[in-house]
Design a protein around this motif. Structure first.
Motif, PDB file in Angstrom:
ATOM      1  N   ILE A 209       0.845  -1.203   0.000  1.00  0.00           N
ATOM      2  CA  ILE A 209       0.000   0.000   0.000  1.00  0.00           C
ATOM      3  C   ILE A 209       0.879   1.251   0.000  1.00  0.00           C
ATOM      4  O   ILE A 209       0.653   2.189  -0.771  1.00  0.00           O
ATOM      5  N   GLU A 210       1.904   1.269   0.846  1.00  0.00           N
ATOM      6  CA  GLU A 210       2.797   2.424   0.898  1.00  0.00           C
ATOM      7  C   GLU A 210       3.542   2.611  -0.419  1.00  0.00           C
ATOM      8  O   GLU A 210       3.724   3.745  -0.872  1.00  0.00           O
ATOM      9  N   ALA A 211       3.958   1.521  -1.050  1.00  0.00           N
ATOM     10  CA  ALA A 211       4.637   1.616  -2.346  1.00  0.00           C
ATOM     11  C   ALA A 211       3.700   2.204  -3.396  1.00  0.00           C
ATOM     12  O   ALA A 211       4.095   3.079  -4.179  1.00  0.00           O
ATOM     13  N   HIS A 212       2.465   1.739  -3.409  1.00  0.00           N
ATOM     14  CA  HIS A 212       1.484   2.241  -4.365  1.00  0.00           C
ATOM     15  C   HIS A 212       1.244   3.742  -4.155  1.00  0.00           C
ATOM     16  O   HIS A 212       1.236   4.528  -5.114  1.00  0.00           O
ATOM     17  N   LEU A 213       1.068   4.150  -2.920  1.00  0.00           N
ATOM     18  CA  LEU A 213       0.828   5.563  -2.637  1.00  0.00           C
ATOM     19  C   LEU A 213       2.052   6.416  -2.953  1.00  0.00           C
ATOM     20  O   LEU A 213       1.915   7.574  -3.361  1.00  0.00           O
ATOM     21  N   THR A 214       3.231   5.858  -2.796  1.00  0.00           N
ATOM     22  CA  THR A 214       4.454   6.581  -3.165  1.00  0.00           C
ATOM     23  C   THR A 214       4.475   6.855  -4.660  1.00  0.00           C
ATOM     24  O   THR A 214       4.790   7.965  -5.097  1.00  0.00           O
ATOM     25  N   VAL A 215       4.090   5.867  -5.453  1.00  0.00           N
ATOM     26  CA  VAL A 215       4.032   6.050  -6.909  1.00  0.00           C
ATOM     27  C   VAL A 215       2.982   7.093  -7.266  1.00  0.00           C
ATOM     28  O   VAL A 215       3.219   7.989  -8.086  1.00  0.00           O
ATOM     29  N   VAL A 216       1.815   7.020  -6.643  1.00  0.00           N
ATOM     30  CA  VAL A 216       0.739   7.982  -6.927  1.00  0.00           C
ATOM     31  C   VAL A 216       1.176   9.391  -6.535  1.00  0.00           C
ATOM     32  O   VAL A 216       0.997  10.347  -7.295  1.00  0.00           O
TER      33      VAL A 216
END
Length: 89
Positions: A19-26
């Protein structure tokens, strides 16, 4: 800051790390988009529409390589220069 604050698409990750990786990309995409808008004075939608036709290709057949660079006209060149690209376009 939450996913809703970033207006991110639905995600289906289950682990905190994913989840944190996804939000970092976003969040990174949002920061890049804002910087593109700042540098060019154009909306991201307009930039995508104008720059989408710029495509290149590299084809390798039997060890021979052929490169087809994009056709960059003056309006594209201005946008790319505003974005900081200093290439041989």
């Amino acid at each position: 800051m939450s996913k809703t604050d970033l207006r991110a698409r639905p995600i289906f990750h289950r682990t905190r790390e994913a989840i944190e990786a996804h939000l970092t990309v976003v969040f990174t995409a949002l920061a890049v988009a804002r910087e593109m808008q700042r540098r060019t004075g154009r909306s991201v939608k307009d930039l995508v529409k104008r720059l989408r036709p710029l495509r290149s290709a590299t084809i390798c057949i039997n060890g021979a390589q052929q490169v087809f660079p994009p056709r960059v006209d003056e309006s594209h060149r201005r946008i790319l220069t505003d974005l900081g690209f200093r290439g041989g376009y």
